[in-house]
Design a protein around this motif. Structure first.
Motif, short mmCIF file in Angstrom:
data_model
loop_
_atom_site.label_atom_id
_atom_site.label_comp_id
_atom_site.label_asym_id
_atom_site.label_seq_id
_atom_site.Cartn_x
_atom_site.Cartn_y
_atom_site.Cartn_z
N GLY A 1 -9.06 -5.24 0.60
CA GLY A 1 -9.38 -5.26 1.89
C GLY A 1 -8.41 -4.52 2.90
O GLY A 1 -8.39 -3.75 3.71
N ARG A 2 -6.98 -4.97 2.52
CA ARG A 2 -5.88 -4.49 2.98
C ARG A 2 -5.82 -3.01 2.73
O ARG A 2 -5.44 -1.76 3.76
N ILE A 3 -5.88 -2.69 1.65
CA ILE A 3 -5.79 -0.94 1.14
C ILE A 3 -6.87 -0.29 1.96
O ILE A 3 -6.63 0.82 2.42
N LYS A 4 -8.13 -0.81 2.29
CA LYS A 4 -9.21 0.05 2.98
C LYS A 4 -9.03 -0.32 4.46
O LYS A 4 -9.64 0.16 5.38
N GLY A 5 -7.84 -0.90 5.02
CA GLY A 5 -7.45 -0.91 6.29
C GLY A 5 -8.06 -1.86 7.11
O GLY A 5 -8.05 -1.95 8.40
N GLN B 1 -5.64 3.41 -5.29
CA GLN B 1 -5.07 2.07 -5.25
C GLN B 1 -5.98 1.01 -5.34
O GLN B 1 -5.50 0.21 -6.02
N VAL B 2 -7.30 0.97 -4.88
CA VAL B 2 -8.07 0.08 -5.47
C VAL B 2 -8.29 0.00 -6.92
O VAL B 2 -8.08 -1.27 -7.59
N ARG C 1 0.90 -1.16 0.05
CA ARG C 1 -0.08 0.06 0.04
C ARG C 1 1.09 1.23 0.01
O ARG C 1 2.05 1.26 0.74
N ASP C 2 0.49 2.16 -0.68
CA ASP C 2 1.36 3.36 -0.85
C ASP C 2 0.46 4.28 -0.08
O ASP C 2 -0.72 4.85 -0.33
N PRO C 3 0.96 4.79 1.22
CA PRO C 3 0.04 5.87 1.93
C PRO C 3 -0.15 7.33 1.54
O PRO C 3 -0.89 8.11 1.83
N HIS C 4 0.73 7.60 0.45
CA HIS C 4 0.85 9.03 -0.23
C HIS C 4 -0.27 8.89 -1.49
O HIS C 4 -0.55 9.78 -1.86
N ILE C 5 -0.93 7.86 -1.80
CA ILE C 5 -1.95 7.65 -2.79
C ILE C 5 -3.16 7.47 -2.27
O ILE C 5 -3.44 6.71 -1.41
#
Length: 137
Positions: free
Chosen positions: A74-78, A33-34, A24-28
């Protein structure tokens, strides 16, 4: 002067690398990302479906790809994976697997109904099925 072959190979390589990663890129923005995860998985699904020579054999590659896409989203969405959440994830992954199986059956029906265009339709139909699964997830 742009080289279209080089650009295509770079895009394909990037799609495969993105599909194999859980990064995951926290800057995007998470939605971007999805969208990228879905696009990468769609490219990989289309290429795999075009390259495999046996009908329905792509299910053994595409179902895990779609399940991985669901986990990646799911991981991208936390979402964190706790023991309670693990049971829910299994049910969600099974739902994605059934969606993948249904999409492959529909693609097979289209391919049998119009056999001359099957090679032309394989990539876009598999990309579209993967996109739809990603959107549902």
């Amino acid at each position: 002067m742009p080289n279209p072959v080089r650009e295509f190979v770079e895009e394909l390589t990037s799609a495969f690398a993105g599909t194999l990663s859980f990064d995951r890129d926290p800057h995007i923005d998470p939605q971007q990302q999805v969208d990228q995860a879905i696009a990468d998985a769609g490219v990989v699904a289309g290429v795999v479906a075009c390259l495999q020579p046996f009908p329905a054999a792509d299910l053994f590659v595409l179902m895990p790809l779609h399940a991985k896409l669901a986990l990646h989203i799911g991981r991208i969405k936390g979402f964190e994976v706790t023991p309670e959440r693990a049971g829910k994830i299994v049910r969600e992954v099974m739902s994605v697997a059934w969606m993948a199986l249904t999409s492959q059956a529909l693609i097979g029906i289209v391919g049998k109904a119009v056999p001359l265009v099957r090679p032309i339709l394989t990539y876009p139909l598999n990309y579209a099925a993967t996109w739809a699964i990603g959107r549902v997830v």
